[in-house]
Design an enzyme around this catalytic site. Structure first.
Site, mmCIF file in Angstrom:
data_model
loop_
_atom_site.group_PDB
_atom_site.id
_atom_site.type_symbol
_atom_site.label_atom_id
_atom_site.label_comp_id
_atom_site.label_asym_id
_atom_site.label_seq_id
_atom_site.Cartn_x
_atom_site.Cartn_y
_atom_site.Cartn_z
ATOM 1 C CG ASP A 30 -3.228 1.472 -1.812
ATOM 2 O OD1 ASP A 30 -4.538 1.214 -2.282
ATOM 3 O OD2 ASP A 30 -2.717 1.035 -0.877
ATOM 4 C CG HIS B 227 -5.287 -1.827 -1.096
ATOM 5 N ND1 HIS B 227 -5.466 -1.054 -0.433
ATOM 6 C CD2 HIS B 227 -6.211 -2.901 -0.905
ATOM 7 C CE1 HIS B 227 -6.572 -1.077 0.241
ATOM 8 N NE2 HIS B 227 -6.787 -2.419 0.153
ATOM 9 C CD GLU C 159 -1.061 1.342 4.546
ATOM 10 O OE1 GLU C 159 -0.432 2.363 3.701
ATOM 11 O OE2 GLU C 159 -2.250 1.035 4.499
ATOM 12 C CG HIS D 101 -1.444 -1.274 1.576
ATOM 13 N ND1 HIS D 101 -3.101 -1.163 1.309
ATOM 14 C CD2 HIS D 101 -1.230 -2.488 2.186
ATOM 15 C CE1 HIS D 101 -3.519 -2.271 1.909
ATOM 16 N NE2 HIS D 101 -2.430 -3.191 2.311
ATOM 17 C CE1 TYR D 102 -1.973 6.072 -2.029
ATOM 18 C CE2 TYR D 102 -0.951 5.810 -4.244
ATOM 19 C CZ TYR D 102 -2.244 6.242 -3.608
ATOM 20 O OH TYR D 102 -3.126 6.659 -4.292
ATOM 21 C CB THR D 103 0.754 6.354 4.169
ATOM 22 O OG1 THR D 103 1.590 7.169 3.428
ATOM 23 C CG2 THR D 103 1.441 5.410 4.945
HETATM 24 ZN ZN LIG Z 1 -4.280 0.392 0.408
#
Ligand SMILES: [Zn+2]
Length: 259
Positions: free
Chosen positions: A152, A142, A100, A35-37
């Site tokens: 993301d 994700h 993340e 994921h990215y935050t």
């Molecule tokens: Zn995500």
């Protein structure tokens, strides 16, 4: 009171989030979701991932400088995947390790991930995969598992660099050229065959023969990961060839090595 040691030796320390639960009975993590935050700063994202009201979390958190925190023990079910699907499974929080990566994401202008951060993500994925026996094609975005809701870690995430470090399943994207393509509104057997190919690779897609909104979302998700140069939801020859090459080279579909 001292904190427990991280599960991964690559994590600097445990920074505990209260947001986790039991994994489904008998299910061990066999995938990694990246994921990215998607927030302006890493500190804000970390606060949210540890806030009981937000009800979100992840196992590992990777700063821009490559520093790694562990928020949730690997044995526990972190809350990062949400409504999602891959290879016919839907409780992906029970089956996955969630990572993340600090980056403000599309809404923050899609800034590049620093090389030192990507190095840390690659090392972490390799270490976890080796220790838990996670297959390369189960290191996913994700967006791969929730194409209707998530973008993301984005098409600016360097999956090719991870693959060069031995992480993930990847083939060079086929060159973009003219030719036949499928797009929103198309119907028929070729669309059905295309949907079946995406489903075979693992995407949650209904094989209906109708190139509907959900199909377009899956094509975009695929492009964000595997044909990052152009993310338009149109299944052109480059997209279809890249998908075919992935299916043909998927490690788990290869015949066992002769001994
Ligand atoms: Zn995500």
């Amino acid at each position: 009171m001292s904190q427990p040691r991280p599960d991964s030796p690559l994590a600097a320390k445990v920074f505990p989030s209260p947001n986790h639960g039991e994994r489904a009975t008998g299910v061990r993590p066999d995938m990694i979701v990246l994921h990215y935050t998607g927030m302006p700063t890493g500190a804000e994202a970390l606060g949210r991932l540890c806030n009981p009201v937000a009800e979100v979390s992840c196992h590992y958190f990777v700063w821009e400088d490559g520093g790694i925190l562990q928020l949730v023990p690997e044995a526990r079910r972190a809350w990062h995947a949400g409504l999602s699907s891959w290879a016919g499974e839907s409780d992906l929080n029970s089956r996955s390790i969630g990572i993340e990566i600090v980056n403000p994401g599309h809404e923050g202008g899609s800034p590049p991930f620093p090389a030192v951060q990507i190095d840390a993500v690659a090392d972490l994925c390799a270490e976890i995969s080796g220790r838990l026996g996670i297959r390369p094609e189960r290191v996913l975005a994700h967006s791969d598992i929730a194409p209707a809701r998530k973008r993301d870690p984005g098409e600016f995430f360097p999956w090719d660099v991870l693959h060069a470090r031995g992480v993930g399943h990847f083939v060079p994207a086929a060159r973009i050229a003219g030719g036949r393509f499928f797009a929103r509104g198309d119907e028929g057997q070729p669309v059905q065959a295309l949907q079946a190919m995406f489903a075979l690779y693992g995407y949650g897609i209904a094989v209906t023969g109708v190139y509907d909104e959900a199909t377009e979302q899956v094509v975009r998700a695929f492009q964000r990961h595997f044909r990052r140069e152009q993310v338009d939801g149109v299944a052109d020859a480059s997209t279809i060839t890249t998908l075919r090459d992935l299916i043909a080279t998927r490690p788990s579909l290869k015949p066992p090595l002769a001994v």
